[in-house]
Design a protein around this motif. Structure first.
Motif, PDB file in Angstrom:
ATOM      1  N   GLY A  45     -15.222  68.409  24.086  1.00 46.30           N
ATOM      2  CA  GLY A  45     -13.904  68.796  23.594  1.00 46.30           C
ATOM      3  C   GLY A  45     -13.807  70.288  23.330  1.00 46.30           C
ATOM      4  O   GLY A  45     -12.797  70.922  23.643  1.00 46.30           O
ATOM      5  N   LEU A  46     -14.861  70.857  22.746  1.00 48.13           N
ATOM      6  CA  LEU A  46     -14.848  72.297  22.483  1.00 48.13           C
ATOM      7  C   LEU A  46     -14.814  73.100  23.779  1.00 48.13           C
ATOM      8  O   LEU A  46     -14.127  74.123  23.858  1.00 48.13           O
ATOM      9  CB  LEU A  46     -16.071  72.687  21.656  1.00 48.13           C
ATOM     10  N   LYS A  47     -15.549  72.633  24.782  1.00 49.40           N
ATOM     11  CA  LYS A  47     -15.512  73.342  26.079  1.00 49.40           C
ATOM     12  C   LYS A  47     -14.107  73.270  26.674  1.00 49.40           C
ATOM     13  O   LYS A  47     -13.607  74.264  27.203  1.00 49.40           O
ATOM     14  CB  LYS A  47     -16.524  72.723  27.042  1.00 49.40           C
ATOM     15  N   TRP A  48     -13.452  72.106  26.576  1.00 52.40           N
ATOM     16  CA  TRP A  48     -12.108  71.961  27.139  1.00 52.40           C
ATOM     17  C   TRP A  48     -11.141  72.899  26.418  1.00 52.40           C
ATOM     18  O   TRP A  48     -10.362  73.607  27.061  1.00 52.40           O
ATOM     19  CB  TRP A  48     -11.649  70.506  26.993  1.00 52.40           C
ATOM     20  N   TRP A  49     -11.209  72.930  25.071  1.00 52.16           N
ATOM     21  CA  TRP A  49     -10.318  73.818  24.325  1.00 52.16           C
ATOM     22  C   TRP A  49     -10.614  75.277  24.627  1.00 52.16           C
ATOM     23  O   TRP A  49      -9.710  76.114  24.668  1.00 52.16           O
ATOM     24  CB  TRP A  49     -10.430  73.553  22.821  1.00 52.16           C
ATOM     25  N   ALA A  54      -8.761  80.252  26.927  1.00 52.08           N
ATOM     26  CA  ALA A  54      -8.989  81.383  27.834  1.00 52.08           C
ATOM     27  C   ALA A  54      -7.855  81.507  28.843  1.00 52.08           C
ATOM     28  O   ALA A  54      -7.412  82.619  29.155  1.00 52.08           O
ATOM     29  CB  ALA A  54     -10.328  81.199  28.549  1.00 52.08           C
ATOM     30  N   GLU A  55      -7.378  80.380  29.337  1.00 51.99           N
ATOM     31  CA  GLU A  55      -6.278  80.422  30.297  1.00 51.99           C
ATOM     32  C   GLU A  55      -5.004  80.981  29.666  1.00 51.99           C
ATOM     33  O   GLU A  55      -4.319  81.834  30.248  1.00 51.99           O
ATOM     34  CB  GLU A  55      -6.023  79.012  30.838  1.00 51.99           C
ATOM     35  N   VAL A  56      -4.697  80.539  28.458  1.00 51.17           N
ATOM     36  CA  VAL A  56      -3.499  81.040  27.767  1.00 51.17           C
ATOM     37  C   VAL A  56      -3.633  82.529  27.470  1.00 51.17           C
ATOM     38  O   VAL A  56      -2.685  83.307  27.681  1.00 51.17           O
ATOM     39  CB  VAL A  56      -3.263  80.228  26.464  1.00 51.17           C
ATOM     40  N   LEU A  57      -4.802  82.942  27.003  1.00 48.78           N
ATOM     41  CA  LEU A  57      -5.000  84.366  26.718  1.00 48.78           C
ATOM     42  C   LEU A  57      -4.904  85.214  27.981  1.00 48.78           C
ATOM     43  O   LEU A  57      -4.386  86.336  27.949  1.00 48.78           O
ATOM     44  CB  LEU A  57      -6.346  84.575  26.030  1.00 48.78           C
ATOM     45  N   LEU A  58      -5.377  84.680  29.084  1.00 48.07           N
ATOM     46  CA  LEU A  58      -5.281  85.403  30.352  1.00 48.07           C
ATOM     47  C   LEU A  58      -3.821  85.583  30.765  1.00 48.07           C
ATOM     48  O   LEU A  58      -3.420  86.671  31.201  1.00 48.07           O
ATOM     49  CB  LEU A  58      -6.058  84.656  31.439  1.00 48.07           C
ATOM     50  N   TRP A  59      -3.018  84.534  30.598  1.00 52.75           N
ATOM     51  CA  TRP A  59      -1.595  84.653  30.926  1.00 52.75           C
ATOM     52  C   TRP A  59      -0.905  85.659  30.011  1.00 52.75           C
ATOM     53  O   TRP A  59      -0.062  86.450  30.456  1.00 52.75           O
ATOM     54  CB  TRP A  59      -0.900  83.298  30.840  1.00 52.75           C
ATOM     55  N   TRP A  60      -1.242  85.662  28.716  1.00 48.87           N
ATOM     56  CA  TRP A  60      -0.642  86.632  27.797  1.00 48.87           C
ATOM     57  C   TRP A  60      -1.059  88.063  28.171  1.00 48.87           C
ATOM     58  O   TRP A  60      -0.251  88.993  28.083  1.00 48.87           O
ATOM     59  CB  TRP A  60      -1.050  86.328  26.357  1.00 48.87           C
ATOM     60  N   ALA A  61      -2.313  88.240  28.568  1.00 49.45           N
ATOM     61  CA  ALA A  61      -2.769  89.569  28.980  1.00 49.45           C
ATOM     62  C   ALA A  61      -2.032  90.035  30.235  1.00 49.45           C
ATOM     63  O   ALA A  61      -1.643  91.208  30.346  1.00 49.45           O
ATOM     64  CB  ALA A  61      -4.285  89.542  29.216  1.00 49.45           C
TER      65      ALA A  61
END
Length: 81
Positions: A45-49, A54-61
């Motif tokens: 679960g921690l790996k999935w989160w 990381a994906e959300v932060l990449l989109w924000w960047a």
């Protein structure tokens, strides 16, 4: 001779443990299986989160980069013309 006795004692103990395990109620077996699998499920679960974050932060960047470039172009346009 002592080694043989030791093996027989270990075999007897293994049989006793197997009998005790077989006498456990089904819910206790299921609970212990769930409990021993909990760290593995938690890590998964921690790996999935982590991947999702990381994906959300990449989109924000990427969005911040596009906005910064846009503001830079707008500032250059206002300054030059």
């Amino acid at each position: 001779m002592g080694d043989r006795e030791e093996r027989r004692r270990a075999a007897r103990e293994a049989v006793l443990q197997a009998r005790l395990e077989a006498q456990r109620p089904w819910w206790q077996k299921r609970f212990l299986a769930w409990l021993t699998a909990a760290p593995r499920r938690l890590w998964r679960g921690l790996k999935w989160w982590g991947v999702e974050l990381a994906e959300v932060l990449l989109w924000w960047a990427a969005l911040a980069l596009v906005l910064a470039v846009g503001l830079l172009i707008w500032w250059a346009w206002q300054t030059l013309f």
